[in-house]
Design an enzyme around this catalytic site. Structure first.
Site, PDB file in Angstrom:
ATOM      1  N   ARG A 250     -21.168 -18.498   0.385  1.00  0.00           N
ATOM      2  CA  ARG A 250     -22.320 -17.685  -0.013  1.00  0.00           C
ATOM      3  C   ARG A 250     -23.564 -18.104   0.753  1.00  0.00           C
ATOM      4  NH1 ARG A 250     -21.976 -19.373  -6.038  1.00  0.00           N
ATOM      5  NH2 ARG A 250     -21.433 -21.230  -4.855  1.00  0.00           N
TER       6      ARG A 250
ATOM      7  N   LYS B 287     -13.174 -29.542 -14.320  1.00  0.00           N
ATOM      8  CA  LYS B 287     -14.413 -28.759 -14.461  1.00  0.00           C
ATOM      9  C   LYS B 287     -14.676 -28.399 -15.916  1.00  0.00           C
ATOM     10  CE  LYS B 287     -16.397 -26.096 -10.766  1.00  0.00           C
ATOM     11  NZ  LYS B 287     -16.454 -24.810 -10.049  1.00  0.00           N
TER      12      LYS B 287
ATOM     13  N   HIS C 277     -17.200 -12.653  -6.733  1.00  0.00           N
ATOM     14  CA  HIS C 277     -15.778 -12.899  -6.475  1.00  0.00           C
ATOM     15  C   HIS C 277     -15.057 -11.577  -6.172  1.00  0.00           C
ATOM     16  CE1 HIS C 277     -16.333 -16.554  -9.288  1.00  0.00           C
ATOM     17  NE2 HIS C 277     -16.070 -17.058  -8.108  1.00  0.00           N
TER      18      HIS C 277
ATOM     19  N   SER D  94     -20.662 -18.716 -11.404  1.00  0.00           N
ATOM     20  CA  SER D  94     -20.093 -18.650 -12.752  1.00  0.00           C
ATOM     21  C   SER D  94     -20.927 -19.463 -13.736  1.00  0.00           C
ATOM     22  CB  SER D  94     -18.656 -19.163 -12.744  1.00  0.00           C
ATOM     23  OG  SER D  94     -17.885 -18.399 -11.863  1.00  0.00           O
TER      24      SER D  94
HETATM   25  N1  COA Z   1     -19.203 -15.086  -5.973  1.00  0.00           N
HETATM   26  C1  COA Z   1     -19.647 -15.739  -7.041  1.00  0.00           C
HETATM   27  N2  COA Z   1     -19.505 -17.064  -7.219  1.00  0.00           N
HETATM   28  C2  COA Z   1     -18.885 -17.724  -6.250  1.00  0.00           C
HETATM   29  C3  COA Z   1     -18.409 -17.115  -5.090  1.00  0.00           C
HETATM   30  C4  COA Z   1     -18.591 -15.720  -4.975  1.00  0.00           C
HETATM   31  N3  COA Z   1     -18.172 -15.037  -3.909  1.00  0.00           N
HETATM   32  N4  COA Z   1     -17.866 -18.050  -4.320  1.00  0.00           N
HETATM   33  C5  COA Z   1     -17.981 -19.208  -4.960  1.00  0.00           C
HETATM   34  N5  COA Z   1     -18.593 -19.013  -6.128  1.00  0.00           N
HETATM   35  C6  COA Z   1     -18.994 -20.030  -7.109  1.00  0.00           C
HETATM   36  C7  COA Z   1     -18.129 -20.078  -8.322  1.00  0.00           C
HETATM   37  O1  COA Z   1     -18.618 -19.161  -9.286  1.00  0.00           O
HETATM   38  C8  COA Z   1     -18.316 -21.512  -8.747  1.00  0.00           C
HETATM   39  O2  COA Z   1     -19.534 -21.603  -9.443  1.00  0.00           O
HETATM   40  P1  COA Z   1     -19.831 -22.735 -10.545  1.00  0.00           P
HETATM   41  O3  COA Z   1     -19.546 -24.052  -9.897  1.00  0.00           O
HETATM   42  O4  COA Z   1     -21.241 -22.484 -10.858  1.00  0.00           O
HETATM   43  O5  COA Z   1     -18.931 -22.471 -11.713  1.00  0.00           O
HETATM   44  C9  COA Z   1     -18.463 -22.264  -7.417  1.00  0.00           C
HETATM   45  O6  COA Z   1     -18.871 -21.297  -6.491  1.00  0.00           O
HETATM   46  C10 COA Z   1     -17.205 -22.833  -6.831  1.00  0.00           C
HETATM   47  O7  COA Z   1     -16.196 -22.823  -7.753  1.00  0.00           O
HETATM   48  P2  COA Z   1     -14.675 -22.558  -7.481  1.00  0.00           P
HETATM   49  O8  COA Z   1     -14.410 -21.311  -6.724  1.00  0.00           O
HETATM   50  O9  COA Z   1     -14.019 -22.659  -8.784  1.00  0.00           O
HETATM   51  O10 COA Z   1     -14.294 -23.676  -6.474  1.00  0.00           O
HETATM   52  P3  COA Z   1     -14.145 -25.216  -6.677  1.00  0.00           P
HETATM   53  O11 COA Z   1     -14.973 -25.858  -5.644  1.00  0.00           O
HETATM   54  O12 COA Z   1     -14.360 -25.608  -8.089  1.00  0.00           O
HETATM   55  O13 COA Z   1     -12.634 -25.383  -6.257  1.00  0.00           O
HETATM   56  C11 COA Z   1     -10.298 -24.985  -6.257  1.00  0.00           C
HETATM   57  C12 COA Z   1     -11.661 -24.718  -6.899  1.00  0.00           C
HETATM   58  C13 COA Z   1      -9.304 -24.305  -7.162  1.00  0.00           C
HETATM   59  C14 COA Z   1     -10.166 -24.365  -4.888  1.00  0.00           C
HETATM   60  C15 COA Z   1     -10.033 -26.502  -6.121  1.00  0.00           C
HETATM   61  O14 COA Z   1     -10.503 -27.152  -7.270  1.00  0.00           O
HETATM   62  C16 COA Z   1      -8.562 -26.786  -5.965  1.00  0.00           C
HETATM   63  O15 COA Z   1      -7.993 -26.599  -4.901  1.00  0.00           O
HETATM   64  N6  COA Z   1      -7.911 -27.252  -7.059  1.00  0.00           N
HETATM   65  C17 COA Z   1      -6.478 -27.557  -7.073  1.00  0.00           C
HETATM   66  C18 COA Z   1      -6.240 -29.053  -6.930  1.00  0.00           C
HETATM   67  C19 COA Z   1      -6.222 -29.441  -5.472  1.00  0.00           C
HETATM   68  O16 COA Z   1      -5.461 -28.939  -4.664  1.00  0.00           O
HETATM   69  N7  COA Z   1      -7.090 -30.396  -5.119  1.00  0.00           N
HETATM   70  C20 COA Z   1      -7.205 -30.889  -3.778  1.00  0.00           C
HETATM   71  C21 COA Z   1      -8.164 -30.038  -2.979  1.00  0.00           C
HETATM   72  S1  COA Z   1      -8.307 -30.631  -1.327  1.00  0.00           S
END
Ligand code: COA
Length: 163
Positions: A95, A46, A22, A133
């Site tokens: 990624r 989550k 990140h 994560s």
């Molecule tokens: N380095 C390390 N890990 C990374 C990464 C990077 N560069 N890029 C993505 N990841 C990983 C994260 O660690 C996470 O891993 P995990 O699932 O093992 O914990 C995973 O990729 C993705 O997680 P995250 O970034 O939290 O994304 P998400 O898909 O859970 O979405 C939001 C998070 C906040 C963007 C989304 O839930 C959201 O928009 N929520 C608000 C409500 C909303 O608007 N909903 C409608 C959406 S259309």
């Protein structure tokens, strides 16, 4: 510094916890935007291990070297938060190919809800593309060494949770 003239980019995520992958992405975003807001989602769906406050604290500590960065928590829809902060762009990380389908769906849904907001995909350095994560949490729980994958403050905090 190269800039494409965009003012504020929002990098949203759950950050449970923030990893070096990140942070690498945030550093890249700082080369493109005047301000980068790291938006830490409450994301109760989550069932995060760390509280929103803990996640905000660790994101702040891990990005303290980047003066352009602001760290904010948010609840509710990402596009509503993005509009409130008057940002133009949502930054997401790709990624590997397996990220693509989920990310495309999110980007298209957000574009339907808020056509004026763009999603920009950035790729982290390949040395970080295997980090997630949930793997960091699992390695901590099983007493493995997470220090190559997270900031030392994150490693210390997680170690205290599973002494
Ligand atoms: N380095 C390390 N890990 C990374 C990464 C990077 N560069 N890029 C993505 N990841 C990983 C994260 O660690 C996470 O891993 P995990 O699932 O093992 O914990 C995973 O990729 C993705 O997680 P995250 O970034 O939290 O994304 P998400 O898909 O859970 O979405 C939001 C998070 C906040 C963007 C989304 O839930 C959201 O928009 N929520 C608000 C409500 C909303 O608007 N909903 C409608 C959406 S259309």
């Amino acid at each position: 510094m190269y800039t494409v003239g965009m003012k504020t980019g929002i990098f949203p995520g759950t950050f449970d916890p923030i990893t070096r992958g990140h942070s690498d992405l945030v550093e890249r975003a700082c080369q493109l935007f005047e301000t980068v807001i790291i938006a830490v989602a409450e994301n109760p769906g989550k069932n995060p291990l760390l509280s929103l406050e803990q996640r905000i604290e660790l994101v702040t500590a891990s990005t303290a070297h980047l003066p352009q960065v602001r760290v904010l928590g948010f609840k509710g829809l990402l596009i509503d938060f993005t509009r409130r902060e008057q940002a133009q762009v949502i930054i997401r990380s790709l990624r590997t190919a397996s990220d693509f389908e989920h990310e495309l769906q999110l980007a298209h849904m957000n574009a339907q809800l808020a056509p004026e907001i763009q999603t920009l995909f950035l790729t982290p350095n390949p040395q970080y593309d295997f980090i997630s994560s949930s793997l960091v949490r699992e390695i901590t729980r099983l007493k493995g060494d997470i220090s190559p994958f997270v900031h030392p403050i994150v490693a210390n905090t997680l170690k205290k949770l599973w002494p």
